[in-house]
Design an enzyme around this catalytic site. Sequence first.
Site, PDB file in Angstrom:
ATOM      1  N   CYS A  32      -1.687   9.602   7.904  1.00  0.00           N
ATOM      2  CA  CYS A  32      -0.747   8.348   7.334  1.00  0.00           C
ATOM      3  C   CYS A  32       0.356   9.431   7.161  1.00  0.00           C
ATOM      4  CB  CYS A  32      -1.231   7.704   6.238  1.00  0.00           C
ATOM      5  SG  CYS A  32      -2.593   6.846   6.051  1.00  0.00           S
ATOM      6  N   HIS A  64       3.218   9.498  -2.260  1.00  0.00           N
ATOM      7  CA  HIS A  64       2.716   8.858  -1.191  1.00  0.00           C
ATOM      8  C   HIS A  64       2.488   7.364  -2.132  1.00  0.00           C
ATOM      9  CE1 HIS A  64       0.134   8.538   1.973  1.00  0.00           C
ATOM     10  NE2 HIS A  64      -0.633   8.963   1.862  1.00  0.00           N
ATOM     11  N   GLU A  81      -2.232  12.769  -6.094  1.00  0.00           N
ATOM     12  CA  GLU A  81      -1.154  13.720  -5.718  1.00  0.00           C
ATOM     13  C   GLU A  81      -0.002  14.210  -6.891  1.00  0.00           C
ATOM     14  OE1 GLU A  81       3.127  11.572  -3.303  1.00  0.00           O
ATOM     15  OE2 GLU A  81       1.700  10.279  -4.378  1.00  0.00           O
ATOM     16  N   LYS A 119       5.471   1.846  -1.491  1.00  0.00           N
ATOM     17  CA  LYS A 119       4.506   0.934  -1.292  1.00  0.00           C
ATOM     18  C   LYS A 119       3.703  -0.060  -1.986  1.00  0.00           C
ATOM     19  CE  LYS A 119       2.070   4.986   1.442  1.00  0.00           C
ATOM     20  NZ  LYS A 119       3.274   5.896   1.274  1.00  0.00           N
ATOM     21  N   HIS A 162       1.428  -0.186   2.842  1.00  0.00           N
ATOM     22  CA  HIS A 162       1.080   1.089   3.908  1.00  0.00           C
ATOM     23  C   HIS A 162       1.319   1.229   5.183  1.00  0.00           C
ATOM     24  CE1 HIS A 162      -0.420   5.012   4.098  1.00  0.00           C
ATOM     25  NE2 HIS A 162      -1.198   5.207   3.866  1.00  0.00           N
ATOM     26  N   PHE A 172      -5.381  10.592   6.313  1.00  0.00           N
ATOM     27  CA  PHE A 172      -7.586  11.475   6.228  1.00  0.00           C
ATOM     28  C   PHE A 172      -7.059  12.339   7.412  1.00  0.00           C
ATOM     29  CE2 PHE A 172      -9.095   6.857   5.478  1.00  0.00           C
ATOM     30  CZ  PHE A 172      -8.810   6.699   4.511  1.00  0.00           C
TER      31      PHE A 172
END
Length: 413
Positions: A162, A302, A313, A334, A339, A399
């Site tokens: 991502c 994010h 975050e 998002k 996403h 990831f």
Amino acid sequence: MTKKIVVTGIGASSPVGGTAPDSWAGLLAGESGAHSLTHDWVAELDLPVTFAAEAKVRPDEVLERIEIKRLDPVSQFALISAREAWADAGSPEVEPDRLGVEWATGIGGLWTLLDAWDTLKEKGPRRVLPMTVPMLMPNAAAAAVSMNLNARAFARTDVSACASSTESIANAFDHLQSGYADVIVAGGSESSIHGITLASFASMQALSKRNDDPATASRPYDISRDGFVMGEGAAALVLETEEHAKARGARIYAEIAGGGVTSDSYHITAPDPEGWGAARAVRAALAQAGATVDEVTHINAHATSTPVGDIAEYRALLAVFGDRVHDIPVSATKASTGHLLGGTGALEAIFTILAVANRLAPPTINITEKDPEIPLSVGGDAQSLGDGPQLAISNSFGFGGHNSVIAVRSYDA
């Protein structure tokens, strides 16, 4: 000598709009792209999650039939957004050897791969299409864009989950600085709303399971957040040196001032809970921009709406900005778009560019009770950024511990 790298074209196909302007308008209007999926396979597979944020405009409404037939959806969306961005930039005249493509995806041609597997099992090897591998390979989207625009400097593919398309923009910045090209089309795309991904993400407790209310399922920073919402689409940016852009009289949206790419080296799916890798990426982007933390006026976070991701975050931002982070207008887009995995960073880069250009931080929908452990300046209404120069960051984490951040500066010629 450091060159100023500017954005002269934008394009997007997202869950809230079929173009970049429509996506921005949908975002400002507080729309949600999430809805219940109506495909037959959803009920057939008895999926635990039955909704997602599909692209608002389908590729077959935009592309020629032959393009649909020969390209996986991930490449279809790439071509749509890149063509829009190129036209928006004025279709610049540039030598093919000086035009590059820096594209990204997190997964690649998933639909082609799994459809071919079904064909092989049900109908045998002779019925598998000869274009299967060229359609499913992760670099297929970059190839499609480069062939369409006759870009011969390079056609690179970034695959960092991502964080992929934010990394593609950071890499494009470096390649323009190094003189590898005069113009680069950078971005990312994803089309992986499929039974296998919905089942897998749900199995790892990463997806929201609010099947009864998809539009409010993505709830960044809310105390009741329970996971992200799958999205799809693409976004593209035309980047060039300021000198090149001004020589051809191009309109300039904003400046890409720097980028930072780091790795957590912590866990394959979970972020470092203290956010050290993310914090280093933010610092690296600001350092490359020659900027201090006090200059930052906006953050596109994010913010996937996962319980552990959002707090990690926040800790990263707190480590970089200190208590001042609580006063910086934050947008968690998002909540509206879902996403887009490998395509999400490029879309959010466009939102960040338009935010600094319009001095307006877009709203974050679906926050009903903000998590007291994440006291950021985020809310359901758009926030004015005020007059004067703007410097924003856009964060993407993926990831594998991938962290990518870009710094965007307003441009006032």
